[in-house]
Design a protein around this motif. Structure first.
Motif, PDB file in Angstrom:
ATOM      1  N   GLU A   1      -3.311  -8.513 -21.724  1.00 30.84           N
ATOM      2  CA  GLU A   1      -2.508  -8.203 -22.905  1.00 30.84           C
ATOM      3  C   GLU A   1      -1.147  -7.626 -22.516  1.00 30.84           C
ATOM      4  OE1 GLU A   1      -4.464  -5.836 -25.803  1.00 30.84           O
ATOM      5  OE2 GLU A   1      -6.310  -7.024 -25.752  1.00 30.84           O
ATOM      6  N   ASP A   2      -0.158  -7.888 -23.334  1.00 35.34           N
ATOM      7  CA  ASP A   2       1.193  -7.349 -23.167  1.00 35.34           C
ATOM      8  C   ASP A   2       1.806  -7.769 -21.836  1.00 35.34           C
ATOM      9  OD1 ASP A   2       3.476  -6.071 -23.815  1.00 35.34           O
ATOM     10  OD2 ASP A   2       2.622  -4.076 -23.994  1.00 35.34           O
ATOM     11  N   GLU A   3       1.724  -9.073 -21.549  1.00 33.63           N
ATOM     12  CA  GLU A   3       2.299  -9.570 -20.297  1.00 33.63           C
ATOM     13  C   GLU A   3       3.814  -9.408 -20.254  1.00 33.63           C
ATOM     14  OE1 GLU A   3       1.197 -13.422 -19.054  1.00 33.63           O
ATOM     15  OE2 GLU A   3      -0.954 -13.033 -19.047  1.00 33.63           O
ATOM     16  N   ALA A   4       4.450  -9.225 -21.407  1.00 32.39           N
ATOM     17  CA  ALA A   4       5.912  -9.096 -21.428  1.00 32.39           C
ATOM     18  C   ALA A   4       6.381  -7.911 -20.598  1.00 32.39           C
ATOM     19  CB  ALA A   4       6.415  -8.965 -22.865  1.00 32.39           C
ATOM     20  N   ARG A   5       5.556  -6.870 -20.484  1.00 33.60           N
ATOM     21  CA  ARG A   5       5.949  -5.683 -19.712  1.00 33.60           C
ATOM     22  C   ARG A   5       5.362  -5.686 -18.306  1.00 33.60           C
ATOM     23  NH1 ARG A   5       4.245  -0.606 -22.017  1.00 33.60           N
ATOM     24  NH2 ARG A   5       2.600  -1.730 -23.106  1.00 33.60           N
ATOM     25  N   LEU A   6       4.643  -6.742 -17.948  1.00 34.61           N
ATOM     26  CA  LEU A   6       4.085  -6.844 -16.602  1.00 34.61           C
ATOM     27  C   LEU A   6       5.030  -7.679 -15.754  1.00 34.61           C
ATOM     28  CD1 LEU A   6       1.721  -6.216 -14.709  1.00 34.61           C
ATOM     29  CD2 LEU A   6       0.633  -8.331 -15.507  1.00 34.61           C
ATOM     30  N   LEU A   7       5.697  -7.039 -14.814  1.00 38.65           N
ATOM     31  CA  LEU A   7       6.681  -7.716 -13.979  1.00 38.65           C
ATOM     32  C   LEU A   7       5.998  -8.504 -12.867  1.00 38.65           C
ATOM     33  CD1 LEU A   7       9.245  -4.787 -13.638  1.00 38.65           C
ATOM     34  CD2 LEU A   7       9.078  -6.519 -15.425  1.00 38.65           C
ATOM     35  N   HIS A   8       6.688  -9.520 -12.382  1.00 36.00           N
ATOM     36  CA  HIS A   8       6.157 -10.278 -11.262  1.00 36.00           C
ATOM     37  C   HIS A   8       5.939  -9.346 -10.068  1.00 36.00           C
ATOM     38  CE1 HIS A   8       5.878 -14.438 -12.401  1.00 36.00           C
ATOM     39  NE2 HIS A   8       7.091 -14.416 -12.939  1.00 36.00           N
ATOM     40  N   PRO A   9       4.811  -9.484  -9.375  1.00 37.09           N
ATOM     41  CA  PRO A   9       4.534  -8.579  -8.259  1.00 37.09           C
ATOM     42  C   PRO A   9       5.486  -8.801  -7.095  1.00 37.09           C
ATOM     43  CG  PRO A   9       2.955 -10.380  -8.271  1.00 37.09           C
ATOM     44  CD  PRO A   9       3.764 -10.512  -9.543  1.00 37.09           C
ATOM     45  N   VAL A  10       5.672  -7.721  -6.323  1.00 40.34           N
ATOM     46  CA  VAL A  10       6.424  -7.834  -5.067  1.00 40.34           C
ATOM     47  C   VAL A  10       5.465  -7.572  -3.917  1.00 40.34           C
ATOM     48  CG1 VAL A  10       8.598  -7.144  -6.124  1.00 40.34           C
ATOM     49  CG2 VAL A  10       7.108  -5.397  -5.134  1.00 40.34           C
ATOM     50  N   GLU A  11       5.834  -8.026  -2.747  1.00 38.52           N
ATOM     51  CA  GLU A  11       4.979  -7.871  -1.577  1.00 38.52           C
ATOM     52  C   GLU A  11       5.168  -6.497  -0.955  1.00 38.52           C
ATOM     53  OE1 GLU A  11       5.624 -11.062   1.130  1.00 38.52           O
ATOM     54  OE2 GLU A  11       4.810 -12.590  -0.242  1.00 38.52           O
ATOM     55  N   GLY A  12       4.048  -5.887  -0.580  1.00 39.99           N
ATOM     56  CA  GLY A  12       4.088  -4.582   0.052  1.00 39.99           C
ATOM     57  C   GLY A  12       4.285  -4.669   1.546  1.00 39.99           C
ATOM     58  N   GLY A  13       4.282  -3.493   2.185  1.00 45.01           N
ATOM     59  CA  GLY A  13       4.490  -3.419   3.624  1.00 45.01           C
ATOM     60  C   GLY A  13       3.221  -3.041   4.362  1.00 45.01           C
ATOM     61  N   ALA A  14       3.400  -2.617   5.616  1.00 44.84           N
ATOM     62  CA  ALA A  14       2.255  -2.296   6.466  1.00 44.84           C
ATOM     63  C   ALA A  14       1.606  -0.976   6.101  1.00 44.84           C
ATOM     64  CB  ALA A  14       2.703  -2.275   7.933  1.00 44.84           C
ATOM     65  N   THR A  15       2.330  -0.107   5.403  1.00 42.63           N
ATOM     66  CA  THR A  15       1.795   1.193   5.001  1.00 42.63           C
ATOM     67  C   THR A  15       2.022   1.382   3.506  1.00 42.63           C
ATOM     68  OG1 THR A  15       3.877   2.359   5.385  1.00 42.63           O
ATOM     69  CG2 THR A  15       2.358   2.166   7.263  1.00 42.63           C
ATOM     70  N   ARG A  16       1.321   2.365   2.960  1.00 39.66           N
ATOM     71  CA  ARG A  16       1.530   2.679   1.544  1.00 39.66           C
ATOM     72  C   ARG A  16       2.982   3.075   1.306  1.00 39.66           C
ATOM     73  NH1 ARG A  16       1.949   6.401  -2.355  1.00 39.66           N
ATOM     74  NH2 ARG A  16       0.659   6.165  -4.255  1.00 39.66           N
ATOM     75  N   GLN A  17       3.526   3.867   2.217  1.00 41.42           N
ATOM     76  CA  GLN A  17       4.912   4.320   2.083  1.00 41.42           C
ATOM     77  C   GLN A  17       5.872   3.134   2.022  1.00 41.42           C
ATOM     78  OE1 GLN A  17       5.975   7.355   4.926  1.00 41.42           O
ATOM     79  NE2 GLN A  17       8.157   6.912   4.752  1.00 41.42           N
ATOM     80  N   ALA A  18       5.655   2.141   2.889  1.00 42.37           N
ATOM     81  CA  ALA A  18       6.515   0.955   2.890  1.00 42.37           C
ATOM     82  C   ALA A  18       6.344   0.146   1.614  1.00 42.37           C
ATOM     83  CB  ALA A  18       6.191   0.087   4.107  1.00 42.37           C
TER      84      ALA A  18
END
Length: 411
Positions: free
Chosen positions: A84-101
């Motif tokens: 529901e409410d896909e209008a506010r769900l942005l396309h995902p971005v790729e993460g890095g090797a750590t949570r911080q990244a």
């Protein structure tokens, strides 16, 4: 889902980043599961989907940005279809090797939108409440630059010494257990993350620690003990229990129905009772297989639903039901409960006959009834009694069954 662009021309102020790029190694070791934990089913719905849905339910959040592992794009798409409410769900971005990244990748992706506030949340923390979000946004609006949702530590804490013994008891006064979301002034936390990366600092375990390192005061916003992170097999079991209790609580309309059926004997060699064939010197006479147990249970369910009876749904005058297995009738009745958004809480059948002996087949009947209705065996009771040689059952002319069904429906 929208791209990393504003989904509407209005001023967008508050975004949430959902960190979901991890591999969930602790849970993988515990549960020997192949999927990353955020994609495991929780009450039949992926954990990550539940987390995203919880955030999207808040009208204070203008957009939600998932940060996922590069290998998980197809997996991610499969769990968010129809959200529901896909209008506010942005396309995902790729993460890095750590949570911080991964968090930095999310912050950089949001930077062109120039948000004022950002909430950073764990993908495996699906029980975040609207109250937690409201408190965090309010405190940021009141001037806080950095917040961590937290709950007071209530357990007595012990510090281990080098020998593996208790070295000291740590006073719990003033100690808090950190949760997410951790909420920030967006330009501040982006600058702090960039500075940490430039300095080669990759050892921070959460975003509040980066804000502290950058010299900002981090306030505590109210968390909730229910807002726990699913990390271990025990956490997953606790989450399943919580989902189950929420589902049951939502089904507050408790109904009870009764059913009764009787069939006479005729020449044969097998009696069908509770979906099980029992060797006997006769069989039961009927348009279908004459299973009095399943017929009575189906009528009990129809009665609880206020939905007619077995004859109204499966008229004996209809030739298509001649010789039909009665599990069709009971399965249909169970499906009618599910179609109403309900569940079968319990089924109870009492078989009245002089013969055959029911005891040796009781458990097989319970198992078969549970399979037909797709419920747990411990929600099915089968009992047997005689009529002390009185009446048609006492004269061995036939078999009767009395049944009770307890169901739960939404109000």
């Amino acid at each position: 889902m929208s791209d990393i662009t504003p989904p509407s021309p209005r001023n967008l102020e508050t975004f949430a980043i959902v960190v979901a790029a991890g591999r969930g190694t602790r849970l993988a070791r515990d549960a020997e599961q192949a999927l990353p934990k955020q994609y495991l089913p929780l009450g039949g719905v992926a954990i990550l989907r539940r987390t995203l849905d919880a955030l999207l339910k808040s009208d204070l959040i203008d957009g939600v940005l998932p940060v996922i592992h590069p290998d998980d794009r197809m997996l991610y798409q499969s769990v968010v279809i129809g959200l529901e409410d896909e209008a506010r769900l942005l396309h995902p971005v790729e993460g890095g090797a750590t949570r911080q990244a991964s968090v930095l990748a999310g912050l950089e992706a949001l930077q062109p939108l120039a948000p004022g506030k950002v909430l950073i949340h764990d993908g495996a923390r699906p029980f975040v409440t609207n109250a937690i979000i409201e408190d965090a946004v309010r405190m940021l609006d009141d001037g806080a630059k950095a917040l961590v949702a937290a709950v007071p530590v209530t357990d007595t804490l012990k510090r281990e010494d080098e020998a593996g013994n208790v070295g000291e008891t740590v006073a719990r006064e003033g100690l808090w257990a950190a949760q997410t979301p951790q909420s920030f002034d967006f330009p501040m936390i982006l600058a702090a993350h960039r500075h940490a990366a430039k300095q080669g600092r990759v050892d921070f375990t959460d975003d509040a620690a980066i804000a502290e390192w950058a010299g900002y005061d981090v306030a505590i916003s109210p968390g909730d003990t229910a807002n726990f992170k699913i990390t271990t097999k025990a956490d997953l079991a606790a989450a399943e229990g919580r989902i189950r209790m929420e589902e049951i609580a939502a089904l507050a309309d408790i109904r009870v129905g009764n059913g009764y059926d009787v069939h006479a004997f005729e020449p044969g060699d097998t009696v069908i009772l509770g979906g099980i064939g029992i060797p006997h010197d006769r069989k039961l006479k009927g348009h279908s297989d004459a299973d009095v147990v399943l017929h009575a249970l189906a009528d009990a369910i129809f009665g609880a639903l206020g939905d007619g009876d077995i004859g109204s749904h499966f008229p004996p005058s209809d030739p298509q039901w001649r010789g039909a297995a009665s599990d069709i009738f009971l399965s249909f009745a169970a499906d009618r409960v599910r179609a109403r958004g309900g569940l079968i809480s319990h089924l109870d059948a009492t078989i009245v006959c002089e013969a055959p002996k029911i005891g040796p087949y009781r458990e097989a009947m319970r198992i078969r009834i549970a399979e037909i209705c797709r419920i747990a065996v411990d929600r099915v009771a089968v009992k047997a009694t005689t009529s002390e040689k009185l009446g048609f059952t006492g004269r061995k002319e036939g078999i009767a069954t009395l049944a009770t069904a307890t169901i739960r429906l939404p109000l």
